[in-house]
Design an enzyme around this catalytic site. Structure first.
Site, PDB file in Angstrom:
ATOM      1  N   PRO A 161       5.247   0.694   2.934  1.00 44.54           N
ATOM      2  CA  PRO A 161       3.855   0.251   2.821  1.00 44.54           C
ATOM      3  C   PRO A 161       3.420  -0.786   3.862  1.00 44.54           C
ATOM      4  O   PRO A 161       2.284  -1.250   3.813  1.00 44.54           O
ATOM      5  CB  PRO A 161       3.828  -0.372   1.423  1.00 44.54           C
ATOM      6  CG  PRO A 161       5.200  -0.954   1.265  1.00 44.54           C
ATOM      7  CD  PRO A 161       6.132   0.027   1.944  1.00 44.54           C
ATOM      8  N   LYS A 166      18.077   2.557   9.435  1.00 46.96           N
ATOM      9  CA  LYS A 166      18.776   2.597   8.143  1.00 46.96           C
ATOM     10  C   LYS A 166      19.589   3.869   8.022  1.00 46.96           C
ATOM     11  O   LYS A 166      19.142   4.954   8.424  1.00 46.96           O
ATOM     12  CB  LYS A 166      17.764   2.535   7.006  1.00 46.96           C
ATOM     13  CG  LYS A 166      18.403   2.713   5.621  1.00 46.96           C
ATOM     14  CD  LYS A 166      17.471   2.309   4.525  1.00 46.96           C
ATOM     15  CE  LYS A 166      16.313   3.252   4.329  1.00 46.96           C
ATOM     16  NZ  LYS A 166      15.439   2.814   3.212  1.00 46.96           N
TER      17      LYS A 166
END
Length: 246
Positions: free
Chosen positions: A83, A194
């Site tokens: 977000p 990641k």
């Protein structure tokens, strides 16, 4: 982690026991377990206190504090930006709003399949698939000089709950990103992405080591201990396409 952040998290943990009870009424066992972890999580509380969009901001804050990934004047591409918490950290770190007149002004471009609420100092390309060639072309048009100095990726596929399958899907996503690096990243640039630890992790790190001078694995404190999530930091990119532009 900075000492001030630890103090904030400790204080918030003490407050949790006074506010949690009303949240559990009418919940199933699984929901109860999730809420317990979520409400007790000091990083969730700290994110609200510091006005970050989600707790993941503290992962990047910690990694940046330890490894100096971001600095004023850098151009940053934030992949899987929704977000927008990592973009918030990047905007502050590279002086993208120009709030410090003594420092060079950076640039932050966030890309995600999901909608991202506008953020002062950041440009968002959404909904957009960062692995789509048309998106890559648009990224190059938006980045000053057509290159990024830092690529951040907190991307992850929708989890199936099957660990090996989820690991393979995320490594595939990371490989797709790595395939675009030569088009986007400035020589000497940095990639932080990641991954979920698993059978293909070592092979992916070897691929990174062919493209970058240095690689390391990082497990920030804000990453939950039970999670297989780790971050790979690759620095000093070896360009295969010449010096690029600045």
């Amino acid at each position: 982690m900075a000492g001030s952040l630890k103090l904030v998290c400790t204080a918030l943990q003490r407050q949790w026991f006074h506010t949690a009870g009303c949240h559990f009424k009418g919940r199933t066992g699984a929901e109860h377990l999730w809420l317990t972890r979520h409400l007790k999580d000091p990083f969730v509380k700290a994110a609200k206190m510091e006005n970050y969009r989600c707790r993941s901001a503290f992962k990047l804050l910690e990694m940046n504090e330890r490894h100096q990934i971001l600095r004023p004047g850098l151009r940053v591409l934030d992949c899987g930006a929704a977000p927008g918490a990592w973009s918030q950290v990047a905007v502050q770190s590279v002086n993208a709003r120009g709030t410090d007149p003594r420092s060079p002004v950076g640039f932050v471009l966030g890309v995600d399949l999901l909608h991202i609420t506008p953020l002062e100092g950041a440009t968002f390309l959404c909904p957009a698939d960062v692995t789509d060639p048309s998106t890559v072309q648009r990224i190059l048009e938006l980045l000053p000089g057509g290159r990024a100095d830092v690529i951040l990726s907190d991307m992850a596929p929708n989890a199936t709950g099957i660990r090996n399958l989820d690991h393979d899907k995320l490594i595939s996503l990371c490989l797709s990103l790595l395939g675009m690096v030569s088009d986007i990243l400035h020589p000497g640039g940095t990639l932080l992405c990641k991954t979920w630890a698993g059978s293909q992790s070592q092979g992916f790190q070897k691929r990174l080591s062919r493209e970058f001078q240095n690689t390391r694995t990082i497990k920030p404190e804000a990453s939950r201990k039970e999670s297989s999530e780790v971050y790979l930091l690759a620095t000093q990119f070896h360009s295969r396409k010449g010096p690029g532009t600045r």
